[in-house]
Design a protein around this motif. Structure first.
Motif, PDB file in Angstrom:
ATOM      1  N   ARG A 181       1.056  -1.246   0.091  1.00  0.00           N
ATOM      2  CA  ARG A 181       0.054   0.120   0.025  1.00  0.00           C
ATOM      3  C   ARG A 181       0.833   1.437  -0.037  1.00  0.00           C
ATOM      4  O   ARG A 181       0.433   2.223  -0.131  1.00  0.00           O
ATOM      5  N   SER A 182       2.080   1.278   0.122  1.00  0.00           N
ATOM      6  CA  SER A 182       3.105   2.174   0.428  1.00  0.00           C
ATOM      7  C   SER A 182       3.455   2.695  -1.350  1.00  0.00           C
ATOM      8  O   SER A 182       2.906   1.945  -2.164  1.00  0.00           O
ATOM      9  N   GLY A 183       3.943   3.885  -1.369  1.00  0.00           N
ATOM     10  CA  GLY A 183       4.434   4.277  -2.836  1.00  0.00           C
ATOM     11  C   GLY A 183       5.143   3.444  -3.309  1.00  0.00           C
ATOM     12  O   GLY A 183       5.238   3.169  -4.489  1.00  0.00           O
ATOM     13  N   PHE A 184       6.138   2.774  -2.468  1.00  0.00           N
ATOM     14  CA  PHE A 184       7.127   1.722  -3.123  1.00  0.00           C
ATOM     15  C   PHE A 184       6.355   0.533  -3.677  1.00  0.00           C
ATOM     16  O   PHE A 184       6.624   0.162  -4.696  1.00  0.00           O
ATOM     17  N   ILE A 206      -4.200 -11.727   0.661  1.00  0.00           N
ATOM     18  CA  ILE A 206      -4.213 -13.304   1.371  1.00  0.00           C
ATOM     19  C   ILE A 206      -4.337 -14.074   0.699  1.00  0.00           C
ATOM     20  O   ILE A 206      -4.410 -15.160   1.177  1.00  0.00           O
ATOM     21  N   GLY A 207      -4.092 -14.062  -0.673  1.00  0.00           N
ATOM     22  CA  GLY A 207      -4.100 -15.075  -1.309  1.00  0.00           C
ATOM     23  C   GLY A 207      -3.282 -16.224  -1.343  1.00  0.00           C
ATOM     24  O   GLY A 207      -3.403 -17.378  -1.382  1.00  0.00           O
ATOM     25  N   PRO A 208      -1.998 -15.840  -1.055  1.00  0.00           N
ATOM     26  CA  PRO A 208      -1.111 -16.920  -0.692  1.00  0.00           C
ATOM     27  C   PRO A 208      -1.270 -17.691   0.636  1.00  0.00           C
ATOM     28  O   PRO A 208      -1.307 -19.045   0.511  1.00  0.00           O
ATOM     29  N   LEU A 245     -11.569  -6.730  -0.936  1.00  0.00           N
ATOM     30  CA  LEU A 245     -10.430  -7.979  -0.556  1.00  0.00           C
ATOM     31  C   LEU A 245      -9.126  -7.517  -0.902  1.00  0.00           C
ATOM     32  O   LEU A 245      -8.743  -7.016  -1.867  1.00  0.00           O
ATOM     33  N   PRO A 246      -8.285  -7.643   0.173  1.00  0.00           N
ATOM     34  CA  PRO A 246      -6.782  -7.004   0.021  1.00  0.00           C
ATOM     35  C   PRO A 246      -6.090  -8.356  -0.831  1.00  0.00           C
ATOM     36  O   PRO A 246      -6.318  -9.263  -0.906  1.00  0.00           O
TER      37      PRO A 246
END
Length: 278
Positions: free
Chosen positions: A144-147, A223-225, A277-278
């Motif tokens: 979620r960061s700029g990186f 959360i997929g992994p 979903l994340p």
């Protein structure tokens, strides 16, 4: 959950940066042997040994990233595979220390952290849960960061990211190192919680596993992994209870999932119904 952390590390490089690696068994085993040999031969306690595992994974991933990122595409995949194979052969070559294929056991009496016996099932569960939660928070903060958003931009269009002025090579190297350290943390935790380190974990099989887990769960999802790893383990357990040819059944299910849900379980759910979903 420990292996889900491994998949999360892989997802950071493959799912978010778009770099297909077949060398993550090297990072996993670097963390595993970094901790295992520090305790087995050096007599260290778990905390500094775990730190040693992270440092070894960091150094190894930095070297591999520095050299492998001189290539792209299929060549990158092959180079990382060769590094992993070299790591596996190194483990066998120094068998007098690593005990080769046989591996070595970390004594139960020494697997105690802050007075907590990590060989106990309950303690081991909560230790794995803490590691997984920490890895999930770290991964979520990164993506979620700029990186993290820049990594996605590189995945989508590397040439455009370069034209916008981003140092793509440096950012990809950082992604390789972060992915390697997360994978190394998983390997170190596995050795500490289960008390064993062996050359099997350095084989190419352990580079393919996280790729499968990420593809099944959903590449580029946080959360997929975890979902992919859980699905794979329960599918094998369930299928092995039905038939001796359980790998055939597992293969059919995996092919069907790949055909009808190419974005993975979480990726498909997010695309069709739940974009939050994340």
């Amino acid at each position: 959950m420990v292996l889900a952390v491994f998949a999360m590390g892989y997802n950071l490089l493959f799912g978010y940066t778009g770099l297909l690696s077949l060398g993550h068994a090297l990072f996993f085993s670097a963390g595993m042997y970094g901790l295992g040999l520090t305790m087995h031969l050096g007599g260290a306690s778990p905390a500094p040994a775990f730190l040693a595992g992270l440092v070894v994974a960091l150094v190894v991933s930095a070297i591999v990233g520095f050299l492998a990122l001189r290539t792209t595409g299929v060549a990158f995949m092959i180079v990382t595979l060769m590094f992993a194979q070299a790591g596996y052969l190194t483990v066998l070559y120094f068998g007098s220390y690593t005990r080769g294929d046989e591996g070595f056991v970390i004594q139960q009496a020494r697997r105690s952290l802050l007075g907590i016996d990590l060989s106990d099932d309950t303690n081991r569960y909560f230790a794995a849960l803490i590691l997984f939660a920490a890895a999930l928070l770290i991964t979520g903060a990164i993506v979620r960061s700029g990186f993290g958003r820049t990594l996605v931009a590189i995945r989508e269009n590397e040439q455009r990211a370069t034209m916008l002025g981003y140092d793509v090579h440096r950012l990809k190297l950082i992604a390789v190192v972060l992915s390697g350290v997360l994978s190394g943390a998983s390997g170190a935790a596995y050795a500490l919680l289960f008390g064993y380190a062996g050359a099997t974990f350095a084989t190419v099989q352990y580079s393919i596993f996280p790729l499968l887990w990420v593809l099944l769960g959903g590449a580029g999802t946080t959360i997929g992994p975890l979902i992919g790893a859980i699905f794979m383990f329960y599918l094998i357990d369930y299928a092995s209870g039905l038939t001796n040819a359980y790998l055939l059944l597992v293969g059919v299910v995996l092919v069907a999932l790949t055909l009808f849900a190419p974005q993975g379980i979480v990726g498909t759910i997010r695309a069709r119904w739940s974009r939050w979903l994340p």
